[in-house]
Design a protein around this motif. Sequence first.
Motif, PDB file in Angstrom:
ATOM      1  N   ASN A 207       0.841  -1.188   0.000  1.00 48.23           N
ATOM      2  CA  ASN A 207       0.000   0.000   0.000  1.00 48.23           C
ATOM      3  C   ASN A 207       0.884   1.249   0.000  1.00 48.23           C
ATOM      4  O   ASN A 207       1.816   1.357   0.803  1.00 48.23           O
ATOM      5  CB  ASN A 207      -0.907  -0.016   1.233  1.00 48.23           C
ATOM      6  CG  ASN A 207      -2.038   0.964   1.116  1.00 48.23           C
ATOM      7  OD1 ASN A 207      -1.828   2.161   0.977  1.00 48.23           O
ATOM      8  ND2 ASN A 207      -3.259   0.465   1.150  1.00 48.23           N
ATOM      9  N   GLN A 259      -6.628   2.531   9.244  1.00 47.41           N
ATOM     10  CA  GLN A 259      -7.164   1.378   8.525  1.00 47.41           C
ATOM     11  C   GLN A 259      -6.063   0.622   7.788  1.00 47.41           C
ATOM     12  O   GLN A 259      -6.007  -0.614   7.829  1.00 47.41           O
ATOM     13  CB  GLN A 259      -8.225   1.842   7.530  1.00 47.41           C
ATOM     14  CG  GLN A 259      -8.858   0.694   6.735  1.00 47.41           C
ATOM     15  CD  GLN A 259      -9.487   1.162   5.441  1.00 47.41           C
ATOM     16  OE1 GLN A 259      -9.099   2.200   4.912  1.00 47.41           O
ATOM     17  NE2 GLN A 259     -10.443   0.417   4.933  1.00 47.41           N
ATOM     18  N   VAL A 260      -5.171   1.343   7.123  1.00 51.38           N
ATOM     19  CA  VAL A 260      -4.081   0.688   6.386  1.00 51.38           C
ATOM     20  C   VAL A 260      -3.180  -0.079   7.343  1.00 51.38           C
ATOM     21  O   VAL A 260      -2.763  -1.217   7.064  1.00 51.38           O
ATOM     22  CB  VAL A 260      -3.291   1.741   5.586  1.00 51.38           C
ATOM     23  CG1 VAL A 260      -2.037   1.132   4.987  1.00 51.38           C
ATOM     24  CG2 VAL A 260      -4.158   2.332   4.488  1.00 51.38           C
ATOM     25  N   GLN A 262      -3.968  -1.267  10.346  1.00 54.66           N
ATOM     26  CA  GLN A 262      -4.683  -2.414  10.899  1.00 54.66           C
ATOM     27  C   GLN A 262      -4.767  -3.555   9.895  1.00 54.66           C
ATOM     28  O   GLN A 262      -4.599  -4.728  10.265  1.00 54.66           O
ATOM     29  CB  GLN A 262      -6.080  -1.982  11.335  1.00 54.66           C
ATOM     30  CG  GLN A 262      -6.113  -1.169  12.614  1.00 54.66           C
ATOM     31  CD  GLN A 262      -7.522  -0.877  13.074  1.00 54.66           C
ATOM     32  OE1 GLN A 262      -8.484  -1.056  12.329  1.00 54.66           O
ATOM     33  NE2 GLN A 262      -7.658  -0.401  14.300  1.00 54.66           N
ATOM     34  N   HIS A 263      -5.023  -3.254   8.625  1.00 56.64           N
ATOM     35  CA  HIS A 263      -5.086  -4.314   7.618  1.00 56.64           C
ATOM     36  C   HIS A 263      -3.716  -4.927   7.364  1.00 56.64           C
ATOM     37  O   HIS A 263      -3.637  -6.039   6.829  1.00 56.64           O
ATOM     38  CB  HIS A 263      -5.667  -3.763   6.317  1.00 56.64           C
ATOM     39  CG  HIS A 263      -7.157  -3.636   6.339  1.00 56.64           C
ATOM     40  ND1 HIS A 263      -7.995  -4.553   5.760  1.00 56.64           N
ATOM     41  CD2 HIS A 263      -7.975  -2.712   6.906  1.00 56.64           C
ATOM     42  CE1 HIS A 263      -9.254  -4.193   5.929  1.00 56.64           C
ATOM     43  NE2 HIS A 263      -9.277  -3.075   6.633  1.00 56.64           N
ATOM     44  N   SER A 264      -2.662  -4.226   7.736  1.00 56.72           N
ATOM     45  CA  SER A 264      -1.320  -4.790   7.607  1.00 56.72           C
ATOM     46  C   SER A 264      -0.926  -5.616   8.823  1.00 56.72           C
ATOM     47  O   SER A 264      -0.278  -6.650   8.692  1.00 56.72           O
ATOM     48  CB  SER A 264      -0.307  -3.667   7.390  1.00 56.72           C
ATOM     49  OG  SER A 264       1.016  -4.160   7.374  1.00 56.72           O
ATOM     50  N   ALA A 267      -4.303  -8.613   9.808  1.00 58.07           N
ATOM     51  CA  ALA A 267      -4.973  -9.228   8.659  1.00 58.07           C
ATOM     52  C   ALA A 267      -5.719 -10.493   9.070  1.00 58.07           C
ATOM     53  O   ALA A 267      -6.892 -10.693   8.717  1.00 58.07           O
ATOM     54  CB  ALA A 267      -3.956  -9.531   7.559  1.00 58.07           C
ATOM     55  N   ILE A 270      -8.741  -9.660  11.307  1.00 55.84           N
ATOM     56  CA  ILE A 270      -9.881  -9.111  10.572  1.00 55.84           C
ATOM     57  C   ILE A 270     -10.674 -10.227   9.896  1.00 55.84           C
ATOM     58  O   ILE A 270     -11.912 -10.217   9.888  1.00 55.84           O
ATOM     59  CB  ILE A 270      -9.392  -8.077   9.546  1.00 55.84           C
ATOM     60  CG1 ILE A 270      -8.863  -6.831  10.272  1.00 55.84           C
ATOM     61  CG2 ILE A 270     -10.513  -7.678   8.582  1.00 55.84           C
ATOM     62  CD1 ILE A 270      -8.278  -5.790   9.341  1.00 55.84           C
ATOM     63  N   GLN A 271      -9.961 -11.229   9.339  1.00 61.74           N
ATOM     64  CA  GLN A 271     -10.662 -12.359   8.733  1.00 61.74           C
ATOM     65  C   GLN A 271     -11.456 -13.143   9.774  1.00 61.74           C
ATOM     66  O   GLN A 271     -12.596 -13.558   9.517  1.00 61.74           O
ATOM     67  CB  GLN A 271      -9.650 -13.275   8.045  1.00 61.74           C
ATOM     68  CG  GLN A 271      -8.979 -12.650   6.835  1.00 61.74           C
ATOM     69  CD  GLN A 271      -7.988 -13.593   6.182  1.00 61.74           C
ATOM     70  OE1 GLN A 271      -7.785 -14.726   6.639  1.00 61.74           O
ATOM     71  NE2 GLN A 271      -7.366 -13.138   5.102  1.00 61.74           N
ATOM     72  N   THR A 274     -14.513 -11.169  10.731  1.00 66.77           N
ATOM     73  CA  THR A 274     -15.512 -11.226   9.662  1.00 66.77           C
ATOM     74  C   THR A 274     -16.275 -12.544   9.683  1.00 66.77           C
ATOM     75  O   THR A 274     -17.490 -12.577   9.470  1.00 66.77           O
ATOM     76  CB  THR A 274     -14.823 -11.032   8.298  1.00 66.77           C
ATOM     77  OG1 THR A 274     -14.078  -9.805   8.319  1.00 66.77           O
ATOM     78  CG2 THR A 274     -15.847 -10.976   7.187  1.00 66.77           C
ATOM     79  N   LEU A 290     -15.519  -5.058  14.455  1.00 64.75           N
ATOM     80  CA  LEU A 290     -15.301  -4.307  13.228  1.00 64.75           C
ATOM     81  C   LEU A 290     -16.335  -3.191  13.119  1.00 64.75           C
ATOM     82  O   LEU A 290     -17.530  -3.433  13.237  1.00 64.75           O
ATOM     83  CB  LEU A 290     -15.401  -5.233  12.012  1.00 64.75           C
ATOM     84  CG  LEU A 290     -14.217  -6.182  11.776  1.00 64.75           C
ATOM     85  CD1 LEU A 290     -14.482  -7.055  10.568  1.00 64.75           C
ATOM     86  CD2 LEU A 290     -12.931  -5.396  11.575  1.00 64.75           C
ATOM     87  N   LYS A 301     -13.254   0.163   7.263  1.00 63.75           N
ATOM     88  CA  LYS A 301     -13.571  -0.960   8.146  1.00 63.75           C
ATOM     89  C   LYS A 301     -12.455  -1.030   9.183  1.00 63.75           C
ATOM     90  O   LYS A 301     -11.328  -1.422   8.883  1.00 63.75           O
ATOM     91  CB  LYS A 301     -13.669  -2.262   7.354  1.00 63.75           C
ATOM     92  CG  LYS A 301     -14.118  -3.449   8.195  1.00 63.75           C
ATOM     93  CD  LYS A 301     -14.305  -4.699   7.344  1.00 63.75           C
ATOM     94  CE  LYS A 301     -15.534  -4.574   6.477  1.00 63.75           C
ATOM     95  NZ  LYS A 301     -15.819  -5.846   5.752  1.00 63.75           N
TER      96      LYS A 301
END
Length: 622
Positions: A207, A259-260, A262-264, A267, A270-271, A274, A290, A301
């Motif tokens: 990213n 957000q970036v 956290q998604h790094s 990961a 988050i799955q 979800t 979430l 998210k």
Amino acid sequence: MQLSTISIPRYVNVQSSAICQIHGFSDASIRAYGCCIYIRSQTASGIKCMLLTAKSRVAPLKTKSLPRLELSAAHLLSKLWSRVAPMLNRHFEKITFWTDSEIVLHWIKTHPSSLQTFVANRVSEIQELTDKVHWRHVPTKQNPADQVSRGCNVDELNNSIWFGGPQFLLEDPALWPINTHFQLSPEDEALEKKKNAFTLISTTEKNPILDLIEKFSSHRKLLRVVAYLLRWIRRPKMPTEGRDLTSNELHLSFLKIVQVIQHSEFANEIQKLTKGTTLPATLQKLNPFLHEYSDMSLSFKLIRVGGRLLNAPLPYDAKFPLLLYRNSHFVSTYLRFLHFRNHYAGAKALVALLRERIWLINAREACSRTVRNCTHCFHYKPKLQTQIMGNLPSERLRALRPFLICGVDFCGPIYTTLKIRGRPPVKTYIAVFVCFTSKAVHLELVSDLSTNTFIFALKRFIGRRGIPQKIYSDNATNFVGADRKLRELKEAFLAQSTEVKEFAAEEGFSFTFIPPRAPHFGGLWEAAVKSAKHLVVRALGNALLTAEELSTVLAEVEAILNSRPLAPLSQDPNDGEALTPAHLLIGCPLRALPPAQVPTDIIRCCERWQLVCYLKQQFWQQ
């Protein structure tokens, strides 16, 4: 007598019309290894087999595995035949070498490049020396080379198959041991295989915001750069905005960066969130969830820390802060930004300010490291001396309204400029009022040490905080031995103490001086003076401000001091925000952001007052 080396005849008489074959045998044990070669001749009168030559060697002192010793025996047999063959000027119908090791037979048929160095070197030489030789398997009991590897005495040697070879050589070849394909186990097949190391390089699209985070050391500049990027992304869907960034754009920039990250970093979490599965215990106790946030053309998210504060009259970020790890570069820059923005606040105050927006895992250590690594704070860090303190007075142990009983002290001087050409800077002082009940601090700027100036400051204090019941003050005897400026403060204050008492009597409260030579009586306001100077001196440095500018700085310093936690912060997100002196003054921290919608109806005001009363009750029960 143990057999180590065997003497054999060098010349063997064989009829010229006989059909001759060469048979070599090899074997090994943990003590020795060796080989022997036989000539099998077939004439009209029958089949005859005799020993041609043999050789043995003692096993090396360095322990080797039995398969390696078996390979060494086969290697020895190959070299022995390469030396004997030129001496025999005769055509041989067939040359066959025998070994009782299935692993050695497997290695001889394998390409040396796939084997380890020790085995590969010997296998390659065996394959070169025995290019026209057929290798076969022989049972151990029918292998005459077993006598060489294990050793025997003379009687055993005479009664063995050593001189005449195994019995099957005197029989038809169809009756010889069958050379079947042996199925090795996976462990034996992988034995001595060369271990190849592979490096798997996976390239994933990184990213671009992560690259920006690593490039910027300024939190403010990073927010503005990302905000302009988001403005450029949203330009087709959003109307043209002004050149200056709005607070909403900076807020969206902050959320995008989080957000970036956290998604790094989260990961997998988050799955799992979800799918609704359970997280590890260290994160599950925070009850994360979430949260989907959308603003026109942008949607986020985010992982937020859960709790039971949904109905609390607090900002949404304070009720459910964003979850981050402490090792992120963004977290380091944000902590330095909070530390600088709040006049170099300490570690505890920094944790409380941080949790207004972000829940950091192990936040205390990260905040302490930020304060500890601050170069500016290091220059002003004093060397503290510990001493035994006296008992607390009764006035500090009673639940009263703020500033009903308080203490006052001066600190300074601080130079201010008049912004008039030719006029030098003038000395100003700070009157520090500290509440005995809530430890709240009130700062007043005074222009000099005269009686009227202090009384004016006292009137301003009473006008905003109410009439106190009792005010304690230092009698200035602790200024003995200090520098010239403190001596001036002592003389001026002692000379005018009578007039101050008269003013206090007229207003209806008492002004009490602590006993001489007892600085521990004034520990509360001395600590408040230290904290105020800690923020003021580090924030101003050598800068010269006007009286109005200095008053503004003092108001900000007062807000920071009154936003410090009164009790240790809890690691449980259900415990809500930290209790500070500001909760007892206005009902919320002075440095906290206001909620998105300010409650205006009476019911909300009543609920807020109930929360303040509840926090007061919890504080005094501790």
